[in-house]
Design an enzyme around this catalytic site. Structure first.
Site, PDB file in Angstrom:
ATOM      1  N   ASN A 150       2.885   9.187  17.401  1.00  0.00           N
ATOM      2  CA  ASN A 150       1.896   8.563  18.289  1.00  0.00           C
ATOM      3  C   ASN A 150       1.603   7.097  17.979  1.00  0.00           C
ATOM      4  OD1 ASN A 150       0.517   9.366  15.948  1.00  0.00           O
ATOM      5  ND2 ASN A 150      -1.419   9.464  17.039  1.00  0.00           N
ATOM      6  N   GLU A 458      -5.523   5.078   2.971  1.00  0.00           N
ATOM      7  CA  GLU A 458      -4.476   4.142   3.350  1.00  0.00           C
ATOM      8  C   GLU A 458      -5.110   2.811   3.734  1.00  0.00           C
ATOM      9  OE1 GLU A 458      -0.741   5.734   4.940  1.00  0.00           O
ATOM     10  OE2 GLU A 458      -2.045   6.967   6.181  1.00  0.00           O
TER      11      GLU A 458
HETATM   12  P1  NAD Z   1       3.829  16.774  12.976  1.00  0.00           P
HETATM   13  O1  NAD Z   1       3.037  17.313  11.848  1.00  0.00           O
HETATM   14  O2  NAD Z   1       4.507  17.717  13.883  1.00  0.00           O
HETATM   15  O3  NAD Z   1       5.001  15.815  12.415  1.00  0.00           O
HETATM   16  C1  NAD Z   1       4.721  14.693  11.609  1.00  0.00           C
HETATM   17  C2  NAD Z   1       5.980  14.345  10.826  1.00  0.00           C
HETATM   18  O4  NAD Z   1       6.257  15.392   9.891  1.00  0.00           O
HETATM   19  C3  NAD Z   1       7.232  14.194  11.681  1.00  0.00           C
HETATM   20  O5  NAD Z   1       8.034  13.140  11.190  1.00  0.00           O
HETATM   21  C4  NAD Z   1       7.920  15.532  11.472  1.00  0.00           C
HETATM   22  O6  NAD Z   1       9.305  15.500  11.711  1.00  0.00           O
HETATM   23  C5  NAD Z   1       7.614  15.794  10.013  1.00  0.00           C
HETATM   24  N1  NAD Z   1       7.736  17.191   9.588  1.00  0.00           N
HETATM   25  C6  NAD Z   1       7.592  18.311  10.348  1.00  0.00           C
HETATM   26  N2  NAD Z   1       7.790  19.415   9.585  1.00  0.00           N
HETATM   27  C7  NAD Z   1       8.043  18.981   8.331  1.00  0.00           C
HETATM   28  C8  NAD Z   1       8.331  19.639   7.094  1.00  0.00           C
HETATM   29  N3  NAD Z   1       8.371  20.962   7.019  1.00  0.00           N
HETATM   30  N4  NAD Z   1       8.536  18.891   6.004  1.00  0.00           N
HETATM   31  C9  NAD Z   1       8.476  17.536   6.051  1.00  0.00           C
HETATM   32  N5  NAD Z   1       8.227  16.853   7.202  1.00  0.00           N
HETATM   33  C10 NAD Z   1       8.006  17.568   8.328  1.00  0.00           C
HETATM   34  O7  NAD Z   1       2.872  15.773  13.776  1.00  0.00           O
HETATM   35  P2  NAD Z   1       3.172  14.992  15.134  1.00  0.00           P
HETATM   36  O8  NAD Z   1       3.174  15.960  16.264  1.00  0.00           O
HETATM   37  O9  NAD Z   1       4.369  14.098  14.952  1.00  0.00           O
HETATM   38  O10 NAD Z   1       1.902  14.033  15.231  1.00  0.00           O
HETATM   39  C11 NAD Z   1       0.686  14.399  15.778  1.00  0.00           C
HETATM   40  C12 NAD Z   1      -0.313  14.733  14.689  1.00  0.00           C
HETATM   41  O11 NAD Z   1      -0.466  13.609  13.825  1.00  0.00           O
HETATM   42  C13 NAD Z   1      -1.712  15.009  15.222  1.00  0.00           C
HETATM   43  O12 NAD Z   1      -2.241  16.129  14.567  1.00  0.00           O
HETATM   44  C14 NAD Z   1      -2.494  13.752  14.849  1.00  0.00           C
HETATM   45  O13 NAD Z   1      -3.886  13.953  14.702  1.00  0.00           O
HETATM   46  C15 NAD Z   1      -1.850  13.380  13.568  1.00  0.00           C
HETATM   47  N6  NAD Z   1      -2.094  11.974  13.259  1.00  0.00           N
HETATM   48  C16 NAD Z   1      -2.946  11.694  12.227  1.00  0.00           C
HETATM   49  C17 NAD Z   1      -3.230  10.364  11.914  1.00  0.00           C
HETATM   50  C18 NAD Z   1      -4.129  10.020  10.776  1.00  0.00           C
HETATM   51  O14 NAD Z   1      -3.996   8.922  10.224  1.00  0.00           O
HETATM   52  N7  NAD Z   1      -5.050  10.876  10.377  1.00  0.00           N
HETATM   53  C19 NAD Z   1      -2.635   9.333  12.654  1.00  0.00           C
HETATM   54  C20 NAD Z   1      -1.791   9.676  13.702  1.00  0.00           C
HETATM   55  C21 NAD Z   1      -1.513  11.001  13.976  1.00  0.00           C
END
Ligand code: NAD
Length: 477
Positions: A150, A458
């Site tokens: 995102n 961060e």
């Molecule tokens: P996601 O958890 O599906 O994926 C995030 C990343 O993790 C991706 O690169 C994905 O390929 C990787 N990943 C997935 N499974 C993994 C595993 N088993 N081991 C290692 N890496 C793995 O999240 P998303 O759908 O890409 O993003 C949306 C989420 O991110 C929402 O929940 C949002 O709130 C959160 N988000 C949080 C912040 C913050 O700073 N708090 C900022 C932006 C987004």
């Protein structure tokens, strides 16, 4: 054939073990390119390259690090229009939002170019006569950086820049839905003068590339941003081998609107916080907690405003809300919108047709929601918000804090007393008064409480907490 974009391992552009198309959510016929998908062997090669590069980079001159980061920041800023367009095209946020995110990434690199020069320690007298005590910060080692879709350039920037500034080497795995910005960033870093292996890009799936990074014994630290479920799974694996972790995850952020608020301000703050960037922000205010005296006026004005918002192609001039990023996210949004649980949908929530085929969804508003409904407790991550009625300030604060997460919390009020109380008592890492819950500065800490975050903050000066390790030295001169 579409352009192919390669991974960057040990200073070389390397073809993927496989390739995946990157599609424009505003126009499904538009394929941006074919992006390399690494396998576990390539992830391991990237980790080996980063390990080999660490010895020299960890003791490199801070002037060299600073100059490289500054150049990367300048290049990002110079390419803001082009990268912003790529970002809008692959992620679906509007072009002005995407250019804004790109500028932010450029500023982050420049900020950490300065921080590379400012990393400081302490020198104290010892309790033992004739001894000096020094406390210094050293780089961690190889860090694995795993990011969501995102904010495809700002989040990688706020992990990569401090990692390099403080002498770590990097293995970066971007999200699968938005690899374009990651490759643009790799190109900029490759041209900025980094020695081979200091920065490596390995795109691919979480279950293959992500897992390889998380479980590899040479990766000293993992900085992850993404969903709560993935963060927890990563934490368990990383703790098992005692790796350092920093997790930034989802949230169900509240925006409290009090009786004394200006309705126009409250509506603007709610629209920006809940719906801009298609509601796909970890800081989005998906719970609008509104006290009785202003409730009906606020709901009427917000509903009216939502009807006028222009949902269209992210690249079209005048678009206010772009499409949802991908089909699975759209399915998730529609699934939540379909679950009424007693709440009333008063605006939006419908698929929209536009000139090009895309994942268009009208911004949805529920009223008569209670804080125990799924739409009030679970992160939807789309253009969907619910209004929860509160019985005065104290009740509103209790409802705001009644959640498993705590990234950002906002209040709209003209009362200094309530604003001050909320600032102190909101259980969140970031508090906004008369401002949207989303939208933050790049030079101050970012992060949350409860289920939203784990580990050091961060950004800003606080980034050094994760990317360095402290050494205490005793010297008898
Ligand atoms: P996601 O958890 O599906 O994926 C995030 C990343 O993790 C991706 O690169 C994905 O390929 C990787 N990943 C997935 N499974 C993994 C595993 N088993 N081991 C290692 N890496 C793995 O999240 P998303 O759908 O890409 O993003 C949306 C989420 O991110 C929402 O929940 C949002 O709130 C959160 N988000 C949080 C912040 C913050 O700073 N708090 C900022 C932006 C987004």
């Amino acid at each position: 054939m579409a352009n192919r974009f390669h991974n960057y391992i040990g200073g070389e552009w390397v073809a993927g073990a496989d390739w995946a198309p990157n599609r424009n959510p505003s126009d499904l016929q538009d394929v941006i390119g074919e992006y390399a998908q690494a396998d576990a062997a390539q992830a391991n090669a990237a980790i080996a390259a980063a390990s080999a590069a660490f010895r020299q980079w960890s003791v490199s001159s801070v002037q060299d690090r600073s100059s490289i980061l500054d150049k990367a920041g300048s290049d990002i800023l110079a390419r803001r229009e082009e990268i912003g367009r790529l970002l809008a095209r692959e992620e679906g946020k509007t072009l002005p939002e995407a250019i804004g995110e790109t500028v932010r990434a450029g500023h982050i690199f420049k900020f950490f170019a300065g921080e590379a020069l400012r990393l400081s320690g302490e020198k104290l007298p010892s309790v033992r006569p004739g001894v000096d005590v020094e406390i210094t910060r050293e780089p961690l080692g190889v860090v694995g950086l795993i990011t969501p879709w995102n904010f495809p350039i700002a989040i990688p920037a706020w992990k990569i820049a401090p990692a390099l500034a403080f002498g770590n080497t990097v293995v970066f795995k971007p999200a699968q839905w938005t690899p374009g910005c990651a490759f643009a960033l790799a190109e900029i870093l490759a041209a900025a003068g980094l020695p081979p292996g200091v920065f490596n890009l390995v795109a691919g799936s979480g279950s293959v590339v992500g897992e390889a990074i998380v479980s590899h014994p040479s990766v000293a630290g993992i900085s992850f941003t993404g969903s709560v479920a993935t963060g927890r799974a990563i934490a368990r694996k990383a703790i098992d081998r005692m790796a350092r972790i920093q997790l930034e995850m989802g949230s169900k952020n509240p925006l409290v609107v009090l009786d004394d608020a200006d309705v126009g301000t409250a509506v603007n703050v709610a629209v920006q916080g809940a719906y801009y960037s298609t509601g796909q922000r970890c800081t989005a205010s998906s719970r609008l907690i509104v006290t009785g005296g202003i409730h009906d006026r606020f709901v009427a004005a917000l509903t009216e405003k939502l009807r006028t918002l222009r949902v269209d192609n992210a690249l079209a001039p005048g678009t206010e809300i772009g499409p949802v990023v991908e089909q699975p996210q759209l399915d998730q949004d529609l699934d939540y919108i379909g679950q009424r649980e007693g709440a009333r949908l008063v605006a939006g929530g419908e698929r929209l047709d536009r000139a090009t085929e895309g994942y268009y969804l009208s911004p949805a508003l529920f009223v008569d929601a209670t804080n125990d409904m799924r739409i009030s407790r679970e992160e939807i991550f789309g253009p969907v918000a619910c209004v929860i009625r509160a019985d005065g300030y104290d009740d509103a604060l209790t409802l705001a804090n009644d959640t498993d997460t705590g990234l950002s919390a906002g209040i709209v009020t003209t009362s200094l007393k309530h604003a001050s109380h909320f600032k102190r008592h909101a259980e969140a890492g970031m508090v906004m008064v008369n401002l949207p819950t989303a939208g933050v500065d790049y030079h101050v800490p970012f992060g949350g409480r409860k289920g939203s975050s784990y580990g050091p903050r961060e950004q800003g000066r606080y980034a050094a907490e994760f990317y360095t390790t402290v050494k205490t030295a005793y010297v008898a001169p």
